[in-house]
Write a protein that holds these residues in place. Structure first.
Motif, PDB file in Angstrom:
ATOM      1  N   LYS A 176      35.046  50.363  74.737  1.00 21.87           N
ATOM      2  CA  LYS A 176      35.882  51.058  75.705  1.00 21.87           C
ATOM      3  C   LYS A 176      36.296  52.405  75.118  1.00 21.87           C
TER       4      LYS A 176
ATOM      5  N   LYS B  58      41.713  51.096  73.912  1.00 19.17           N
ATOM      6  CA  LYS B  58      40.732  52.169  73.722  1.00 19.17           C
ATOM      7  C   LYS B  58      40.133  52.052  72.319  1.00 19.17           C
TER       8      LYS B  58
ATOM      9  N   HIS C  60      32.223  54.914  79.360  1.00 24.45           N
ATOM     10  CA  HIS C  60      32.448  54.185  78.125  1.00 24.45           C
ATOM     11  C   HIS C  60      31.193  54.311  77.255  1.00 24.45           C
TER      12      HIS C  60
ATOM     13  N   GLY D 183      34.557  59.614  77.157  1.00 23.22           N
ATOM     14  CA  GLY D 183      33.520  58.597  77.188  1.00 23.22           C
ATOM     15  C   GLY D 183      32.129  59.145  77.351  1.00 23.22           C
TER      16      GLY D 183
END
Length: 494
Positions: free
Chosen positions: A378, A319, A350, A384
């Motif tokens: 990511k 991440k 993302h 996200g």
């Protein structure tokens, strides 16, 4: 790209192998790679020796111990006896480089070299090849890279299975865009000869802090750089050997180059392991569904490799990890459910940072495929989401877009880097410009279409024409001239 005399020297070297029965292009490249590796080791040793002479004292971290001095290029290249040269290279120098990673077979390099075979059959061929290589100037690292790229272009398999060699200036662009950090964990899951990893290593070698010191030499950084930072996957044993040698020559003592079919279920265990992915994976259409890793098919229902690789990148990244990858244009605008789903995931779950559309000639003369660079981070489903996507319309990369790929003045790469570093969603709104931002809601409304043509506004130049009566008068005048010329010709025939 190499041209002229240097290109001719490489062609003659290649012909020497073919004339002596080594006709498989991959075998030729592999044998040349071994010799280049031996030569490069000796070149590095000579630099250390000169430094020791200048500063006084012994050679630090000598590559060749006292009992292996005969294995050095500078020794055997000067032998007048070709048979003696063959005996040294085949029976001593080649086994020496095979064992550099250790004799226990635990290092990646040692594993890849276990099956390496020295195939040069005659003393005369070796003597000829050694002297030809010795006459090729390779002091400049760009020249070495260009030479290697030119040899790879001779592979009969180049372009099959979607495997296109990435131009080195495009690799460098992608590395510069992602700006590797000293403690990054970098992976190329389709590494081939490790071009992306080498470029990242060179970027970090040149990176300096505010005081002008090399960042890589800071406490802890060098050890990480030499042993833990660089990871590459490939399923071609020859490429694994070449990639390992390539990285070791660039100062990476223990590169993690592994034999993996990245998309297969057999190698599905690697996830959230890297902070940076750099790749130009092979796009060969579709693969057998039963062989695909199950966690990838859970992310996206498809057998198309261009989509599966994006899912793979997301699986491999930690991440906050970032990626720069080359994709075929179809990924940007494909209308299938899988295409739209993957683009939606990048935008909504993302952070899709940028899309750089490249001209179709970038991969010539090996392929004319249209491609783009996608850059993303990511993030994760809960936190996200992309606010704006940065687009750039690359028109030129510094080389002609035909099969010759000759150097030209037009080059957008410096502008791409400058615009990327200074990008501002509030200011970069002019759709007629090369670079601009597009908000997420607009992309969503367009079915997550990421092709630049969907958003770029083309500015047409206004062309003024003469009034119709003037045009008609001009046509009549032209007809009168034609009649006059015909009358003259008819007169000549009488």
């Amino acid at each position: 790209m190499i041209t002229g005399e240097l290109k001719s020297k490489v062609d003659r070297l290649w012909t020497s192998f073919w004339n002596n029965g080594i006709s498989n292009p991959l075998s030729v490249i592999e044998q040349i790679s071994y010799l280049l590796f031996i030569k490069r080791l000796d070149d590095l040793e000579l630099v250390k020796e000169k430094r020791a002479q200048r500063l006084g004292g012994g050679v630090k971290d000598a590559m060749f111990p006292a009992d292996k001095q005969q294995c050095r290029w500078s020794h055997f290249k000067n032998l007048n006896d070709a048979e003696a040269m063959l005996a040294i290279v085949r029976d001593e120098a080649f086994p020496f480089i095979k064992q550099l990673g250790g004799t226990d077979g635990t290092s990646a390099y040692a594993k890849h070299m276990q099956d390496a075979v020295f195939m040069i059959p005659s003393a005369a061929l070796l003597d000829s090849v050694v002297h030809q290589i010795d006459n090729i100037p390779m002091e400049d690292r760009d020249t070495k890279g260009d030479l290697y790229e030119y040899m790879l272009s001779k592979l009969s398999t180049a372009g099959t299975n979607g495997q296109f060699r990435t131009p080195r200036h495009i690799i460098k662009l992608m590395v510069d865009l992602t700006a590797p950090k000293p403690m990054d964990l970098i992976c190329d899951p389709a590494c081939g000869t490790a071009g992306f990893l080498v470029a990242a290593a060179e970027y970090l070698r040149d990176l300096k802090d505010e005081d002008g010191n090399q960042v890589i030499n800071a406490p802890g950084n060098l050890e990480h750089y030499q042993s833990e930072m660089f990871h590459g996957f490939d399923f071609d044993a020859t490429m694994l050997r070449i990639g390992s040698m390539n990285l070791m020559l660039h100062g990476i003592e223990s590169p993690k180059i592994e034999a993996r079919d990245s998309l297969s279920e057999d190698h599905a265990g690697v996830e959230e392991a890297f902070t940076l992915v750099l790749a130009n994976p092979p796009f060969k259409g579709s693969i057998e569904k039963s062989t695909i890793a199950k966690d990838l098919t859970q992310m996206i229902k498809t057998t198309k490799t261009e989509l599966l690789f994006i899912a793979l990148f997301l699986r491999l990244l930690k991440k906050g990890g970032r990626a720069a990858a080359i994709v075929p244009d179809g990924v940007l605008f494909g209308s299938s459910k899988a295409h739209q789903g993957m683009r939606k995931s990048l935008v909504e779950e993302h952070k899709l940072d940028g899309v750089i559309a490249m001209p179709s000639g970038v991969f010539k003369p090996y392929a004319g495929v249209s491609t783009a660079i996608v850059l993303f981070t990511k993030v994760g489903v809960k936190s996200g989401g992309t606010d704006f996507v940065w687009f750039y319309d690359m028109q030129a990369d510094g080389f002609s877009l035909d099969d010759k790929r000759q150097s030209i003045e037009e080059n957008d790469i410096p502008d791409i880097l400058a615009r990327w570093q200074a990008r501002d969603a509030a200011k970069d709104t002019d759709r007629k410009d090369r670079a601009f931002f597009v908000p997420r809601e607009e992309i969503k409304a367009n079915g997550y279409d990421l092709s630049i043509s969907r958003y770029k506004e083309i500015e047409y130049e206004e062309v003024e024409y003469d009034p119709p009566r003037v045009i008609l008068q001009k046509l009549r005048s032209l007809e009168d001239e034609i009649r006059g010329d015909l009358d003259v010709l008819e007169g000549l025939l009488r």
